[in-house]
Design an enzyme around this catalytic site. Structure first.
Site, mmCIF file in Angstrom:
data_model
loop_
_atom_site.group_PDB
_atom_site.id
_atom_site.type_symbol
_atom_site.label_atom_id
_atom_site.label_comp_id
_atom_site.label_asym_id
_atom_site.label_seq_id
_atom_site.Cartn_x
_atom_site.Cartn_y
_atom_site.Cartn_z
ATOM 1 C CB SER A 7 -0.889 0.011 1.238
ATOM 2 O OG SER A 7 -1.375 1.316 1.439
ATOM 3 C CG HIS A 32 -3.919 -1.544 -1.470
ATOM 4 N ND1 HIS A 32 -5.042 -2.310 -1.721
ATOM 5 C CD2 HIS A 32 -4.270 -0.688 -0.464
ATOM 6 C CE1 HIS A 32 -6.023 -1.949 -0.903
ATOM 7 N NE2 HIS A 32 -5.578 -0.957 -0.130
ATOM 8 C CG ASP A 34 -4.981 2.537 0.870
ATOM 9 O OD1 ASP A 34 -5.963 1.778 0.904
ATOM 10 O OD2 ASP A 34 -3.819 2.166 1.153
ATOM 11 C CG MET A 36 -8.069 7.393 2.399
ATOM 12 S SD MET A 36 -7.287 7.357 4.017
ATOM 13 C CE MET A 36 -6.490 5.742 3.942
ATOM 14 C CG HIS A 65 -9.167 0.310 -0.314
ATOM 15 N ND1 HIS A 65 -8.553 0.102 0.904
ATOM 16 C CD2 HIS A 65 -10.497 0.290 -0.064
ATOM 17 C CE1 HIS A 65 -9.468 -0.031 1.851
ATOM 18 N NE2 HIS A 65 -10.657 0.097 1.288
ATOM 19 C CG MET A 67 -11.114 3.514 2.215
ATOM 20 S SD MET A 67 -9.529 3.385 3.065
ATOM 21 C CE MET A 67 -8.449 3.428 1.645
ATOM 22 C CG MET A 136 -11.584 -2.290 5.431
ATOM 23 S SD MET A 136 -10.003 -1.900 4.643
ATOM 24 C CE MET A 136 -9.081 -1.128 5.975
ATOM 25 C CG ASP A 174 -6.205 -2.691 3.419
ATOM 26 O OD1 ASP A 174 -5.130 -2.462 3.994
ATOM 27 O OD2 ASP A 174 -6.801 -1.845 2.709
#
Ligand code: DX5
Ligand code: ZN
Length: 215
Positions: A7, A32, A34, A36, A65, A67, A136, A174
């Site tokens: 990540s 990966h 992330d 957000m 991913h 979020m 998660m 994760d």
């Protein structure tokens, strides 16, 4: 051999290109990413324009991913940025089935992520439609948190369902995955481990990925 998705959240963002090369040389299976938005989770990272730039410096498949609240607003942007897997949170989109169909309509793999408190039953009726379930094992938002112990049961249950129904679903885990608990997590049935801080905060990033790959 374990499948590993480092990540980027814990990488040195002033030196991203080199950080990516290191995990690539270590044999990472995915990168990966992330995303957000400061609404769905209490942190902000980066979005599609940044991913598009990163896409130019590596051929590793991108595991994105999201979020973010109402991710359906941005699926197309992430497809165009070069995502290979797009994972949305069950809790963040009202019409989950529709969002999944949109991801698949672009020929991308569709994943659904579950927060620690969200039951597996909440995705019961879409299991035939998805390519990946992301469990998660911390509350999403930050790297470097501790694995929530009782998630072992959730991983095992998900594994059982996938096997019993013979589903073509990648089981990804994760949050709080470290070299010292990764073997257990794989034994519980995970296919793909996301690792942030335990790779990027290590002395030798390339070797660290190799150590995970050897598990
Ligand atoms: C957390 C992110 C994770 C994070 C994991 O919300 O989804 O991908 O980077 O970091 P570690 O491995 O440090 O727990
Ligand atoms: Zn993540």
């Amino acid at each position: 051999m374990a499948k590993i998705a480092p990540s980027l959240l814990s990488a040195d963002f002033a030196d991203l290109k080199n950080e990516i090369k290191k995990v690539e040389n270590g044999g990472a299976d995915y990168l990966h990413l992330d995303v957000m938005d400061g609404i769905y989770v209490p942190n902000i990272t980066f979005g599609a324009p940044v991913i598009k730039k990163i896409r130019r410096v590596t051929n590793i498949p991108f595991d994105v991913h999201l979020m973010i609240d109402r991710p359906e607003r941005f699926i197309r942007d992430f497809v165009e940025a070069g995502a290979d897997i797009i994972t949305v949170h069950q809790e963040a989109t009202i019409h989950l089935h529709r969002t999944i169909q949109e991801i698949k309509s672009y020929g991308k793999l569709a994943g659904v992520s579950l927060n620690p408190a969200t039951p597996i039953e909440s995705i019961e009726y879409i299991l035939d439609d998805i390519d990946l379930v992301l469990i998660m094992t911390v509350n999403p938002g930050f790297g470097g948190q501790s694995f929530i112990g009782q998630m072992d049961r959730k991983i095992k249950s998900m594994r059982r369902i996938i096997d019993e129904r013979n589903l073509d679903i990648i089981l990804e885990v994760d949050g709080g995955v470290k070299l010292n608990n990764a073997k257990d997590i794989l034994n519980w049935g995970a296919d793909l481990l996301v690792v942030g801080s335990d790779i990027f905060n290590s002395e030798n990033i390339e070797n660290r990925v190799k150590e995970f790959k050897r598990l």
